[in-house]
Design an enzyme around this catalytic site. Structure first.
Site, PDB file in Angstrom:
ATOM      1  N   GLY B 256      -5.639  -4.834 -43.553  1.00  0.00           N
ATOM      2  CA  GLY B 256      -6.715  -3.918 -43.192  1.00  0.00           C
ATOM      3  C   GLY B 256      -6.723  -2.703 -44.105  1.00  0.00           C
ATOM      4  O   GLY B 256      -7.703  -2.422 -44.763  1.00  0.00           O
ATOM      5  N   PHE B 257      -5.606  -1.986 -44.123  1.00  0.00           N
ATOM      6  CA  PHE B 257      -5.449  -0.799 -44.972  1.00  0.00           C
ATOM      7  C   PHE B 257      -6.573   0.196 -44.725  1.00  0.00           C
ATOM      8  O   PHE B 257      -7.041   0.861 -45.647  1.00  0.00           O
ATOM      9  CB  PHE B 257      -5.383  -1.202 -46.454  1.00  0.00           C
ATOM     10  CG  PHE B 257      -4.463  -2.371 -46.715  1.00  0.00           C
ATOM     11  CD1 PHE B 257      -3.098  -2.242 -46.540  1.00  0.00           C
ATOM     12  CD2 PHE B 257      -4.973  -3.598 -47.084  1.00  0.00           C
ATOM     13  CE1 PHE B 257      -2.255  -3.327 -46.745  1.00  0.00           C
ATOM     14  CE2 PHE B 257      -4.132  -4.689 -47.285  1.00  0.00           C
ATOM     15  CZ  PHE B 257      -2.773  -4.551 -47.114  1.00  0.00           C
ATOM     16  N   ILE B 483      -1.431  -6.309 -38.263  1.00  0.00           N
ATOM     17  CA  ILE B 483      -2.251  -6.527 -39.459  1.00  0.00           C
ATOM     18  C   ILE B 483      -1.369  -6.859 -40.658  1.00  0.00           C
ATOM     19  O   ILE B 483      -1.790  -6.753 -41.811  1.00  0.00           O
ATOM     20  CB  ILE B 483      -3.137  -5.300 -39.755  1.00  0.00           C
ATOM     21  CG1 ILE B 483      -2.282  -4.046 -40.004  1.00  0.00           C
ATOM     22  CG2 ILE B 483      -4.093  -5.058 -38.613  1.00  0.00           C
ATOM     23  CD1 ILE B 483      -3.111  -2.844 -40.495  1.00  0.00           C
ATOM     24  N   GLN B 639       6.853  -2.811 -45.720  1.00  0.00           N
ATOM     25  CA  GLN B 639       5.783  -1.827 -45.628  1.00  0.00           C
ATOM     26  C   GLN B 639       5.868  -0.829 -46.781  1.00  0.00           C
ATOM     27  O   GLN B 639       4.857  -0.440 -47.360  1.00  0.00           O
ATOM     28  CB  GLN B 639       5.876  -1.083 -44.292  1.00  0.00           C
ATOM     29  CG  GLN B 639       5.368  -1.889 -43.119  1.00  0.00           C
ATOM     30  CD  GLN B 639       3.863  -1.899 -43.075  1.00  0.00           C
ATOM     31  OE1 GLN B 639       3.232  -0.937 -42.658  1.00  0.00           O
ATOM     32  NE2 GLN B 639       3.253  -2.966 -43.533  1.00  0.00           N
ATOM     33  N   GLU B 706       2.337   4.038 -44.158  1.00  0.00           N
ATOM     34  CA  GLU B 706       1.618   4.733 -45.225  1.00  0.00           C
ATOM     35  C   GLU B 706       2.522   5.609 -46.080  1.00  0.00           C
ATOM     36  O   GLU B 706       2.131   6.038 -47.160  1.00  0.00           O
ATOM     37  CB  GLU B 706       0.489   5.579 -44.617  1.00  0.00           C
ATOM     38  CG  GLU B 706      -0.609   4.726 -44.010  1.00  0.00           C
ATOM     39  CD  GLU B 706      -1.454   5.480 -43.012  1.00  0.00           C
ATOM     40  OE1 GLU B 706      -0.877   6.095 -42.089  1.00  0.00           O
ATOM     41  OE2 GLU B 706      -2.681   5.468 -43.133  1.00  0.00           O
TER      42      GLU B 706
END
Lengths: 175, 745
Positions: B256-257, B483, B639, B706
């Site tokens: 998705g980001f 996701i 991640q 993130e």
């Protein structure tokens, strides 16, 4: 049209404009092969046709009625994984999983190409190339992973290729 | 199953610190471990089902049609011409209901609707529905549309008018403290530079996809969405139906980001078409349409001002960002978000403004704010370090604030300097060429760069239901999503640790709005918010088990499916009768005001720049991160690898180019919009520093999805400067921007 997919026979009534990818996903019910771009740019749709890796979105189904098509579902199942599938799990060679079937099919085809001695863009010697990390990265660069599991994908493939782990070759160090 | 009685729904609002976490005293021994993903075998064998892959009976195929002008009006659509083509069922348009833009994440209202007016090239105006994908695609591409062209603004210019006054978007549009202009005049050394970043696209591998199917007045949408609970509300509002009439199913999402936070045009188009035709409709966006008509990260122009004394002490920081968006949309790229708290300095100005353009919507892409804001800030800090002749790490140490420099509050936890120091040692920072442009290896120039990483931490209201069945197995359910972040796995680990149940006895049911609501995946809040909700539900269940066993809760040990206490050991299934369940809900509270909460880290990069071609190769990167408790070392590392690689793309290749005559994206596919491929990504090393954050939530974790991108590109840019002595301030740093300034060969 008649097809051999994962060793089984299939018959499908399909538009002649149907790509192998859409045949698999929309007619045969094999949705493991993914559509990421439909233009041969991302590699998510990679399958093996007669043992060679192919972007299945870029070739029409009608051209492959006499061919052996192998998809991710034909390599292994959740309970009986292909060594590359198992290695991708162990090394976390994915995140969202959408490019993964294409990565794994591509890796199967790539390992066979390397075994046959096919050189790549980064091969220093066109006759002999060992499957260094730089070779794996180069040969797998037709398969985009936006989650960017690339280092883990290389780890997984290296393990299955039987090579000892090593630091990835340093880019730009040709001096 | 026993009914839910009062007390079975536990809510915790984070008004107080939560110093004790039961995860630290659990004995199942799974939390934090680098376990392989529980959904891994399904993903690697093609058995995981994504939005477009549900085989519904009587399914029709929809292909979207995008406007072929950048501004104006649709005069007419010749549906009859398309319908005359074989296999075509209908051309569906609804100029009032179709959404003009995607919605931003977490909104509960409909996005801007109405597609008679064209505000950007590619705006979705119709959906062609056919019996086959091939027929729909052909007809969609040939659909005759008559337009009335209007005058639009298709090029970004800092000379154009700006809003000057925007509503808050995560951060206020403008904050000012002291006098930055005076600080610049008083400074012994200062930097006043402007960095620019281009539009970018999340480019998740799975294109946006929806299958819509109606039963009476109830809609089920199989969608690729990150936040199903609020997405269902957006969809209901868009369609003018009650929220409880919309169910979204999103068990697997192919990345998705940020691009799938809010609903995108294919959802409403599929729903309208399915309703009209009385049969299920599948609409998958073409890759080009994902670029044209979902959401971009805005381009930015960032004026950076740093004012320092001769000893390196900052007396002023200015970060003024101008981004762009459509005239109807208020979202601005909050590039100054971490500038508020990253460094000390009395005089501060952080502002954001918008130029209004006829380019597609700008909104959230991975780390909205920091991802591009830290390109500006961390490169400017590097420039200041060079001007002061102080090591960049030492400059950051000099300006390390003891408390939040803008608010009268402490940091909840802050490991910036430990991350920089750990990284420096591990990366061999002392080997960095002190003078830029001095290290050569053949035709390659070698350099090293550093940058700080920081990402504001968020907690979002989220619920989860946990049930223990008579056979001792456990089911966890929530409208949370995975996701690719690892939710299925890490949330199983939380439940397993809390209830002392083996991982394989837990079923994790995610991605269905029929289950209890969740904030979903975005903003790096998913693991902490959902993990905390599960924690609370499990805590309630532990109380029930203790009472059923007649032992004090503190004396109860749960391990391998057994309850142990008072010299007795019982399978937990024997304690639950017909089964027990509890719902946990976590809510953000005063802790986020009382403490500045963020995760921190440090990026190190070594690059080689070819002095003949100007090509940059990233040779190695190290990221050191502190984000509270790490729930799974393996998935957390992945991640960070992903974030760091986004940083490589931002630094070197990613650049959405708008045709300045129409706003049309020139490079709207994966061949021309260059995301990093395998050969672009070198050895990446990730190190986690041990940390707990008792102010964040009961599981003491902070967001990590993130953090890896925040500052990563700046470390590469600074390494390029160190290699070449060339400071490129327009991202991405492509070879054409270097080659003219490289020394003659």
């Amino acid at each position: 049209m008649k097809f051999t997919i994962n060793g089984r026979s299939y018959e499908a009534e399909a538009d002649i404009r149907t790509s192998v990818l859409d045949l698999l996903r929309e007619h045969v019910g094999l949705t493991g092969s993914k559509k990421g771009c439909d233009h041969g740019q991302c590699g998510a749709c990679t399958v093996l046709i007669n043992g060679r890796r192919v972007n299945s979105c870029l070739t029409l189904a009608v051209m492959h009625q006499d061919d052996e098509i192998t998809t991710i579902e034909g390599l292994g199942t959740p309970d009986d994984l292909h060594p590359l599938q198992a290695a991708f799990v162990a090394h976390d060679g994915y995140q969202c999983g959408y490019c993964t079937p294409g990565q794994i099919c591509s890796a199967v085809g790539m390992l066979d190409e390397a075994k046959k001695g096919w050189p790549s863009h980064v091969s220093a010697d066109l006759e002999h190339s060992d499957l260094s990390d730089a070779e794996i990265s180069e040969r797998m660069s037709g398969n985009i992973c936006r989650c960017a599991a690339y280092p883990n994908i290389v780890d997984a493939i290296r393990e299955v290729a039987g090579r000892a782990p090593a630091g990835r070759d340093v880019a730009g160090a040709d001096a | 199953m026993l009914g839910l009685d009062k007390g079975d729904h536990v809510t915790l609002t984070m008004d107080e610190a939560h110093p004790v976490s039961l995860l630290d005293t659990g004995v199942q021994g799974v939390i934090g471990k680098p376990l392989s993903r529980v959904d891994g075998p399904d993903k690697v064998s093609g058995a995981a089902t994504y939005a477009a892959e549900y085989a519904l009976d009587d399914l029709a195929y929809g292909v979207l049609v995008g406007a072929a002008i950048g501004k104006g009006r649709v005069v007419s659509i010749d549906a009859a011409a398309a319908k005359a083509m074989p296999g075509v069922i209908d051309v569906v348009t609804d100029f009032d209901t179709f959404i003009r833009v995607s919605q931003q994440g977490g909104e509960t209202e409909a996005p801007t609707q109405g597609v008679r007016d064209i505000e950007y090239f590619g705006e979705i105006i119709a959906i062609v529905v056919a019996e086959t994908f091939e027929a729909a695609r052909d007809a969609a591409e040939r659909l005759p549309v008559e337009y009335e062209r209007g005058d639009g603004v298709f090029a970004f210019s800092m000379d154009d008018a700006r809003d000057g006054d925007l509503p808050t978007n995560i951060v206020p549009a403008r904050t000012e403290q002291g006098d930055i202009d005076q600080a610049m005049r008083d400074a012994a050394v200062s930097v006043d530079v402007t960095y620019t970043t281009p539009s970018q696209n999340s480019a998740a591998m799975e294109p946006h996809a929806s299958i819509a199917t109606w039963e009476g007045d109830s809609l089920t949408l199989y969608g690729a969405y990150q936040m199903p609970t609020s997405d269902a509300q957006q969809l209901a509002e868009s369609l003018g139906i009650a929220a409880d009439k919309v169910r979204i199913i999103a068990h697997f999402i192919g990345g998705g980001f940020g691009s799938k936070l809010g609903i995108a045009p294919e959802s409403v188009a599929a729903a309208v078409a399915a309703k009209r035709l009385g049969r299920p409709v599948k609409a998958v966006m073409m890759r080009q349409q994902v670029f044209d008509a979902t959401v971009r990260r805005s381009n930015t122009s960032q004026r950076m001002r740093l004012a320092a004394r001769a000893d390196g002490t900052l007396i002023g920081i200015g970060h003024e960002t101008t981004a762009s968006n459509l005239s109807t949309e208020d979202f601005f790229e909050p590039a100054g978000i971490s500038t508020h708290f990253l460094y000390a300095g009395d005089n501060r100005l952080v502002s954001h403004d918008l130029v209004r353009l006829n380019w597609l919507l700008s909104g959230s892409m991975r780390a909205p704010g920091e991802a591009v804001g830290l390109l500006g800030l961390e490169c400017a800090v590097d420039e200041l370090a060079m001007a002061l002749d102080i090591d960049p790490i030492e400059l950051r140490r000099i300006n390390e604030p003891a408390r939040d420099p803008e608010k009268d509050v402490d940091f909840s936890s802050r490991a910036l300097m430990p991350a920089l120091d750990t990284g420096a040692k591990r990366f061999g920072w002392e080997q960095r060429p002190v003078r830029p442009g001095t290290r050569r290896e053949g035709e390659w120039l070698i350099g090293m760069g550093v940058a700080a990483a920081a990402r504001a931490n968020m907690l979002m209201e989220t619920s989860a239901k946990v049930a223990i069945h008579p056979d001792g197995s456990v089911t966890v359910s929530s409208a949370m999503t995975d996701i690719g972040t690892g939710s299925y796995t890490i949330l199983t680990q939380v439940a397993a640790e809390m209830l002392g149940v083996p991982m394989d006895r837990i079923t994790m049911e995610l991605g269905d709005t029929n289950d209890v609501p969740a904030a979903g995946s975005g903003g790096s809040w998913g693991a902490c918010s959902s993990g905390s909700a599960i924690y609370l539900a499990c805590e309630a269940l532990r109380g029930k088990l203790a009472r059923a066993m007649d032992v004090a809760e503190a004396a109860l040990t749960l391990k391998d499916g057994r309850a142990i206490g008072d010299n007795r050991s019982t399978p937990i299934g024997d304690l639950v009768g017909d089964g027990i369940e509890a719902i946990g809900t976590i809510k953000p509270g005063e802790q986020e005001e009382l403490f500045t909460q963020a995760s921190y880290g440090a990026h190190f990069a070594e690059v080689a720049v070819n002095r003949v071609t100007g090509e940059t190769r990233v040779r190695r990167m190290l990221g050191v991160f502190a984000a509270g408790r790490i729930l799974n070392e393996k998935t957390a590392r992945s991640q960070c690898l992903g974030g760091m690689t986004f940083g490589i793309g931002a630094a070197l290749t990613e650049d959405l180019i708008h045709d300045t005559r129409t706003g049309k994206l020139v490079n709207r596919d994966l061949a021309e919009y260059h995301v990093p491929v395998n050969a672009d990504v070198p050895q990446l090393e990730v190190v986690f520093l041990p940390e707990r954050d008792i102010h964040a939530n009961p599981i003491h974790a902070k967001g990590i999805g993130e953090l890896g991108i925040c500052g990563a590109g700046a470390a590469i840019a600074n390494a390029i400067y160190n290699a070449t002595a060339i400071r490129v301030r327009g991202f991405p740093i492509t070879l054409d921007k270097l080659i003219a300034a490289l020394p003659a060969v």
